[in-house]
Design a protein around this motif. Structure first.
Motif, PDB file in Angstrom:
ATOM      1  N   ARG A 130      38.663  26.454  37.191  1.00  0.00           N
ATOM      2  CA  ARG A 130      39.133  25.732  38.382  1.00  0.00           C
ATOM      3  C   ARG A 130      39.633  26.705  39.455  1.00  0.00           C
ATOM      4  N   LEU A 131      40.076  27.904  39.017  1.00  0.00           N
ATOM      5  CA  LEU A 131      40.515  28.939  39.938  1.00  0.00           C
ATOM      6  C   LEU A 131      39.709  30.203  39.663  1.00  0.00           C
ATOM      7  N   ASP A 132      39.349  30.934  40.719  1.00  0.00           N
ATOM      8  CA  ASP A 132      38.762  32.250  40.484  1.00  0.00           C
ATOM      9  C   ASP A 132      39.893  33.264  40.346  1.00  0.00           C
ATOM     10  N   MET A 133      39.556  34.504  40.037  1.00  0.00           N
ATOM     11  CA  MET A 133      40.574  35.498  39.757  1.00  0.00           C
ATOM     12  C   MET A 133      41.462  35.758  40.962  1.00  0.00           C
ATOM     13  N   GLU A 134      40.891  35.788  42.142  1.00  0.00           N
ATOM     14  CA  GLU A 134      41.689  36.067  43.333  1.00  0.00           C
ATOM     15  C   GLU A 134      42.715  34.960  43.578  1.00  0.00           C
ATOM     16  N   GLU A 135      42.261  33.695  43.458  1.00  0.00           N
ATOM     17  CA  GLU A 135      43.197  32.575  43.640  1.00  0.00           C
ATOM     18  C   GLU A 135      44.283  32.594  42.572  1.00  0.00           C
ATOM     19  N   PHE A 136      43.885  32.894  41.337  1.00  0.00           N
ATOM     20  CA  PHE A 136      44.847  32.935  40.240  1.00  0.00           C
ATOM     21  C   PHE A 136      45.922  33.985  40.500  1.00  0.00           C
ATOM     22  N   GLU A 137      45.506  35.184  40.913  1.00  0.00           N
ATOM     23  CA  GLU A 137      46.466  36.252  41.156  1.00  0.00           C
ATOM     24  C   GLU A 137      47.415  35.899  42.285  1.00  0.00           C
ATOM     25  N   GLU A 138      46.883  35.291  43.351  1.00  0.00           N
ATOM     26  CA  GLU A 138      47.738  34.924  44.485  1.00  0.00           C
ATOM     27  C   GLU A 138      48.778  33.892  44.069  1.00  0.00           C
ATOM     28  N   ARG A 139      48.332  32.877  43.311  1.00  0.00           N
ATOM     29  CA  ARG A 139      49.267  31.821  42.919  1.00  0.00           C
ATOM     30  C   ARG A 139      50.261  32.308  41.872  1.00  0.00           C
ATOM     31  N   LEU A 140      49.818  33.166  40.968  1.00  0.00           N
ATOM     32  CA  LEU A 140      50.713  33.690  39.950  1.00  0.00           C
ATOM     33  C   LEU A 140      51.820  34.516  40.590  1.00  0.00           C
ATOM     34  N   GLU A 141      51.442  35.345  41.546  1.00  0.00           N
ATOM     35  CA  GLU A 141      52.435  36.159  42.236  1.00  0.00           C
ATOM     36  C   GLU A 141      53.425  35.277  42.994  1.00  0.00           C
ATOM     37  N   ALA A 142      52.908  34.221  43.638  1.00  0.00           N
ATOM     38  CA  ALA A 142      53.781  33.296  44.368  1.00  0.00           C
ATOM     39  C   ALA A 142      54.723  32.559  43.420  1.00  0.00           C
ATOM     40  N   ALA A 143      54.235  32.242  42.215  1.00  0.00           N
ATOM     41  CA  ALA A 143      55.075  31.527  41.238  1.00  0.00           C
ATOM     42  C   ALA A 143      56.257  32.386  40.811  1.00  0.00           C
ATOM     43  N   TYR A 144      56.011  33.674  40.545  1.00  0.00           N
ATOM     44  CA  TYR A 144      57.096  34.547  40.103  1.00  0.00           C
ATOM     45  C   TYR A 144      58.091  34.834  41.228  1.00  0.00           C
TER      46      TYR A 144
END
Length: 250
Positions: A31-45
């Protein structure tokens, strides 16, 4: 975020971990590509409030769900039987403490009466309510301290009202005194301190302190594992990209 959540409410580490779990599932399901995942993960932390966390999963299904639904941050109501179970009525286990050039203490599992009288002369006393039951929703501690002191220890969430008078002495108010918890008892502290003092402090029990320590340790381990998973996913992504480029050359 659901309509009844509070966007400005501060998020906890556990809330952030719930979001990262949904993000990892979304990456694994495509549902997410790697770039989207990294951006959202960083925003979550980096998120500090629910309002910052909620948009990160608004377009994703919750873990294990069949239909898309945002992660809910609505806090469940307090369980019945918490403070209510500790307000037992009746009389107290002990109704007073007396110390002349000596000391007394009331701690552990005991029942705080509706009124507790304490007298110290060139001595000291400790009244620890962290594990105590309460005879009433409002209890009173009356202290007379002459060239001595009494320390009152209350758990977080209990409302404390200090009405004592100090003559060359003092009645202290608890530090970091936040709003009382629903259903928590009210402790009124009064009396006289002459060349003496009455202190009040908030502490959690040793068992609760250990539980919180273990919870923080577990959360650190989970965050570390999330970072390891991210690094592994990045390596796999780069490896797949190199293979695609090599195939394109041939």
């Amino acid at each position: 975020m659901t309509d009844d959540a509070v966007p400005d409410l501060r998020a906890s580490d556990a809330d952030r971990e719930r979001v990262t779990e949904v993000l990892r599932d979304a990456l694994a399901e495509g549902r997410l590509d790697m770039e989207e995942f990294e951006e959202r993960l960083e925003a979550a932390y980096k998120a500090r409030t629910y309002g910052e966390l909620t948009p990160l999963t608004r377009d994703l299904p919750a873990a294990g769900a069949a239909v898309p639904a945002p992660v809910s941050f609505t806090k469940a109501p307090a369980e019945q039987g918490g403070w209510a179970g500790r307000i037992v009525g009746g009389g107290g286990t002990s109704t007073g403490g007396f110390a002349v050039m000596s000391g007394f203490e009331r701690k552990g599992r005991w029942t705080m009466p509706k009124r507790f009288n304490a007298f110290v002369l060139m001595g000291g006393g400790e009244i620890d309510l962290r594990e105590a039951d309460f005879a009433d929703r409002e209890v009173e501690i009356n202290v007379v301290a002459v060239m001595g002191g009494v320390q009152v220890v209350v758990p977080p969430g209990v409302e404390v009202v200090v009405r004592g008078v100090g003559v060359m002495g003092a009645f202290e108010h608890p530090r970091d005194d936040g709003p009382p918890e629903p259903g928590a008892p009210r402790v009124v502290i009064g009396g006289l301190a002459f060349w003496g003092g009455v202190g009040v402090e908030r502490k959690v029990t040793r068992a609760e302190r250990q539980r919180l320590k273990e919870q923080r340790r577990q959360e650190r381990l989970e965050r570390r594992e999330s970072r390891h998973e991210l690094h592994r996913a990045r390596r796999e992504e780069r490896s797949e990209e190199r293979e695609r480029r090599r195939d394109d050359r041939y």
